[in-house]
Write a protein that holds these residues in place. Structure first.
Motif, PDB file in Angstrom:
ATOM      1  N   SER A  99       0.840  -1.195   0.000  1.00 37.10           N
ATOM      2  CA  SER A  99       0.000   0.000   0.000  1.00 37.10           C
ATOM      3  C   SER A  99       0.876   1.245   0.000  1.00 37.10           C
ATOM      4  N   ARG A 100       0.291   2.345  -0.467  1.00 35.19           N
ATOM      5  CA  ARG A 100       1.041   3.594  -0.585  1.00 35.19           C
ATOM      6  C   ARG A 100       0.450   4.672   0.304  1.00 35.19           C
ATOM      7  N   ASP A 101       1.330   5.423   0.957  1.00 36.75           N
ATOM      8  CA  ASP A 101       0.949   6.595   1.729  1.00 36.75           C
ATOM      9  C   ASP A 101       1.993   7.671   1.450  1.00 36.75           C
ATOM     10  N   GLY A 102       1.706   8.527   0.470  1.00 34.43           N
ATOM     11  CA  GLY A 102       2.697   9.510   0.052  1.00 34.43           C
ATOM     12  C   GLY A 102       3.868   8.830  -0.629  1.00 34.43           C
ATOM     13  N   ASN A 103       5.066   9.043  -0.089  1.00 30.37           N
ATOM     14  CA  ASN A 103       6.254   8.403  -0.657  1.00 30.37           C
ATOM     15  C   ASN A 103       6.665   7.163   0.133  1.00 30.37           C
ATOM     16  N   VAL A 104       5.736   6.659   0.975  1.00 27.26           N
ATOM     17  CA  VAL A 104       6.011   5.476   1.790  1.00 27.26           C
ATOM     18  C   VAL A 104       5.150   4.310   1.288  1.00 27.26           C
ATOM     19  N   TYR A 105       5.777   3.160   1.093  1.00 32.26           N
ATOM     20  CA  TYR A 105       5.094   1.948   0.647  1.00 32.26           C
ATOM     21  C   TYR A 105       5.268   0.877   1.709  1.00 32.26           C
ATOM     22  N   ARG A 106       4.159   0.251   2.119  1.00 29.09           N
ATOM     23  CA  ARG A 106       4.183  -0.742   3.192  1.00 29.09           C
ATOM     24  C   ARG A 106       3.662  -2.085   2.695  1.00 29.09           C
ATOM     25  N   ALA A 107       4.328  -3.138   3.158  1.00 31.37           N
ATOM     26  CA  ALA A 107       3.846  -4.484   2.887  1.00 31.37           C
ATOM     27  C   ALA A 107       2.939  -4.920   4.024  1.00 31.37           C
ATOM     28  N   PRO A 108       1.979  -5.793   3.780  1.00 32.03           N
ATOM     29  CA  PRO A 108       1.183  -6.330   4.893  1.00 32.03           C
ATOM     30  C   PRO A 108       2.087  -7.116   5.840  1.00 32.03           C
ATOM     31  N   ARG A 109       1.687  -7.193   7.099  1.00 33.31           N
ATOM     32  CA  ARG A 109       2.500  -7.926   8.082  1.00 33.31           C
ATOM     33  C   ARG A 109       2.643  -9.381   7.670  1.00 33.31           C
ATOM     34  N   ARG A 110       3.879  -9.871   7.673  1.00 36.53           N
ATOM     35  CA  ARG A 110       4.163 -11.240   7.249  1.00 36.53           C
ATOM     36  C   ARG A 110       4.439 -12.115   8.484  1.00 36.53           C
ATOM     37  N   TYR A 111       3.621 -13.144   8.693  1.00 37.34           N
ATOM     38  CA  TYR A 111       3.813 -14.078   9.791  1.00 37.34           C
ATOM     39  C   TYR A 111       4.564 -15.308   9.283  1.00 37.34           C
ATOM     40  N   LEU A 112       5.727 -15.564   9.876  1.00 40.38           N
ATOM     41  CA  LEU A 112       6.509 -16.740   9.535  1.00 40.38           C
ATOM     42  C   LEU A 112       6.414 -17.815  10.604  1.00 40.38           C
ATOM     43  N   ALA A 113       5.669 -17.542  11.659  1.00 40.60           N
ATOM     44  CA  ALA A 113       5.340 -18.488  12.734  1.00 40.60           C
ATOM     45  C   ALA A 113       4.036 -17.971  13.332  1.00 40.60           C
ATOM     46  N   PRO A 114       3.363 -18.780  14.175  1.00 41.86           N
ATOM     47  CA  PRO A 114       2.047 -18.343  14.675  1.00 41.86           C
ATOM     48  C   PRO A 114       2.042 -16.945  15.280  1.00 41.86           C
ATOM     49  N   ASP A 115       3.100 -16.593  16.032  1.00 43.54           N
ATOM     50  CA  ASP A 115       3.122 -15.295  16.701  1.00 43.54           C
ATOM     51  C   ASP A 115       4.384 -14.495  16.375  1.00 43.54           C
ATOM     52  N   SER A 116       5.103 -14.863  15.335  1.00 36.56           N
ATOM     53  CA  SER A 116       6.331 -14.171  14.952  1.00 36.56           C
ATOM     54  C   SER A 116       6.156 -13.594  13.550  1.00 36.56           C
ATOM     55  N   TYR A 117       6.656 -12.397  13.341  1.00 39.47           N
ATOM     56  CA  TYR A 117       6.361 -11.681  12.099  1.00 39.47           C
ATOM     57  C   TYR A 117       7.409 -10.618  11.808  1.00 39.47           C
ATOM     58  N   TYR A 118       7.283  -9.988  10.624  1.00 39.69           N
ATOM     59  CA  TYR A 118       8.062  -8.787  10.332  1.00 39.69           C
ATOM     60  C   TYR A 118       7.175  -7.776   9.623  1.00 39.69           C
TER      61      TYR A 118
END
Length: 453
Positions: free
Chosen positions: A89-108
């Motif tokens: 998604s875009r907000d001005g000049n900032v682009y964000r990815a959705p939160r990525r879960y690589l374990a049930p409660d761990s993410y980036y």
């Protein structure tokens, strides 16, 4: 009775010693258990700390991949049009990815902040303590409740990048470069620096402003990968591993030679949308006394289901992209591609042959970055001849490039080129614009620094 009275103190002493021994053993066992628990928690904390960084690195990898695959290499400034894709998604000049879960409660979490041609990447990695329990046996034996004795520590990393320029040298090729002919020279200037240009133009009348970075380079690792002949190379001659450079009796290479050039040239991709069909006019249109068969007077994207049928005019301050899907051969004495002041044209050649003689590319802006030629893998032959002066940049890694004739007193070849092979003859002068490294096309983005916040 006397004997019984004497055994009681001894029994008490034995009992006391036993109690003290049990107490010492109990304390020792408790200390050992506490030590094991503390060690287990320390291991868990260490694993969580390290795993969080690995999670952060995964975020950086995704951001860099997204940036390089979706920011069009031919024009980094257009990255804003294509980064808001694949869930970002875009907000001005900032682009964000959705939160990525690589374990049930761990993410980036990761975001890209566009800063011109130097995007910044930010990633936060979090590994939850509960996700670590199965991997730490000592912690599991103590019980899941022990995991609550510490909290996960997010790790935040900032990564700075820079554009990796397509045109890092004056002339580059995958195969052999042959600079046969007489009076062939290369040198450089910098249109972005007034100390090394005349108001952004090549300093024809000020030799002291010229530079010696007119490098010629090839990936080929063959004997005579570069045939300098009698050319004057004001720069370096670089080949692939074990390649050699042949220098004729009257030629020279001011910067010396080396055989460590090894650069990947990615194939050209056509724009995702072709835009409007550019009409071929039934009769030539006269503009400033010159005849044109194709005219672009409005900024936008265009295409032709054929090659150019005659000269092309791009109007003042018009910013255009043109895709050609047929061979183009402009051979008349007055044939040209004309860019009016302030105009910019990105030309995609999606056909085998492009040949331009006549007047060549007349770039009234005088800036190489305002005319960019991109040859797709279908484009295998490219030639400039006659008095075809050229101001622009060519990227056609699958095309054999021939330059013949030339020798215009004002403009020769100003800009840069990347092709499959090069055959230069006549008295063409090649002037590399070093500003293309900063404002020209990019092959992607490279990491320049990594800092944990």
């Amino acid at each position: 009775m006397r004997t019984l009275s004497q055994s009681r103190p001894q029994s008490a002493q034995i009992l006391l010693v036993a109690l003290l021994s049990c107490a010492i053993l109990g304390l020792t066992l408790a200390s050992a258990l506490l030590l094991v628990q503390s060690q287990a928690l320390s291991v868990a904390r260490s694993m969580g700390w390290n795993a969080s960084l690995a999670m952060t690195e995964a975020g950086i990898e995704e951001a860099l991949t997204h940036l390089n695959r979706n920011a069009p290499f031919f024009d980094p400034a257009e990255a804003t049009n294509q980064l808001a894709a694949h869930g970002w998604s875009r907000d001005g000049n900032v682009y964000r990815a959705p939160r990525r879960y690589l374990a049930p409660d761990s993410y980036y979490d990761v975001r890209i902040v566009l800063q011109g041609t130097q995007p910044q990447l930010y990633a936060t990695g979090v590994v939850n303590r509960a996700d670590l329990i199965p991997t730490v046996p000592a912690l599991a034996t103590i019980g899941p409740g022990a995991a609550g004795l510490y909290a996960p520590v997010p790790r935040v990393v900032q990564v700075l990048t820079r554009s990796d320029p397509l045109f890092s040298v004056a002339m580059a090729a995958e195969g052999q470069i042959d600079l046969a002919g007489n009076n062939v020279t290369t040198d450089s200037f910098d249109s972005g620096d007034p100390n090394f240009s005349d108001n952004g133009l090549y300093p024809f009348n000020n030799p002291e402003k010229r530079k010696k970075n007119g490098d010629v380079a090839t990936n080929a690792g063959l004997i005579n990968s570069i045939n300098v002949g009698n050319a004057k190379i004001n720069g370096k001659a670089q080949t692939g591993p074990n390649g050699t450079v042949r220098i004729g009796p009257n030629g020279y290479v001011s910067g010396g030679t080396n055989d460590d050039f090894n650069v990947a040239f990615p194939p050209v991709r056509l724009p995702p949308t072709l835009g409007w069909l550019l009409p071929t006019l039934p009769a030539d249109v006269q503009i400033d006394g010159v005849s044109y068969r194709h005219v672009i007077l409005q900024s936008g994207s265009y295409y032709l289901n054929q090659g150019l049928a005659g000269s092309l005019y791009v109007g003042t301050n018009v910013q255009a992209t043109l895709v050609l899907t047929g061979n183009t051969k402009l051979t008349g004495n007055s044939d040209r591609i004309y860019l009016a002041p302030g105009a910019r044209l990105i030309l995609f050649m999606d056909a085998p042959e492009f040949s331009l003689k006549g007047r060549g590319v007349v770039n009234a802006t005088g800036r190489a970055q305002n005319f960019l030629y991109f040859g797709t893998p279908r484009n295998t032959k490219l030639s400039l001849g006659g008095n075809a002066a050229f101001t622009g940049a060519i990227y056609a890694p699958d095309a054999d490039f021939t330059l013949g004739g030339g020798g215009n007193d004002t403009y020769d070849f100003i800009g840069a080129s990347v092709t499959k092979t090069v055959k230069m003859n006549g008295h063409f002068h090649f002037h590399y614009d070093e500003n293309l490294r900063r404002v020209g096309p990019s092959r992607g983005f490279l990491v320049t620094s990594w800092r944990e916040l």
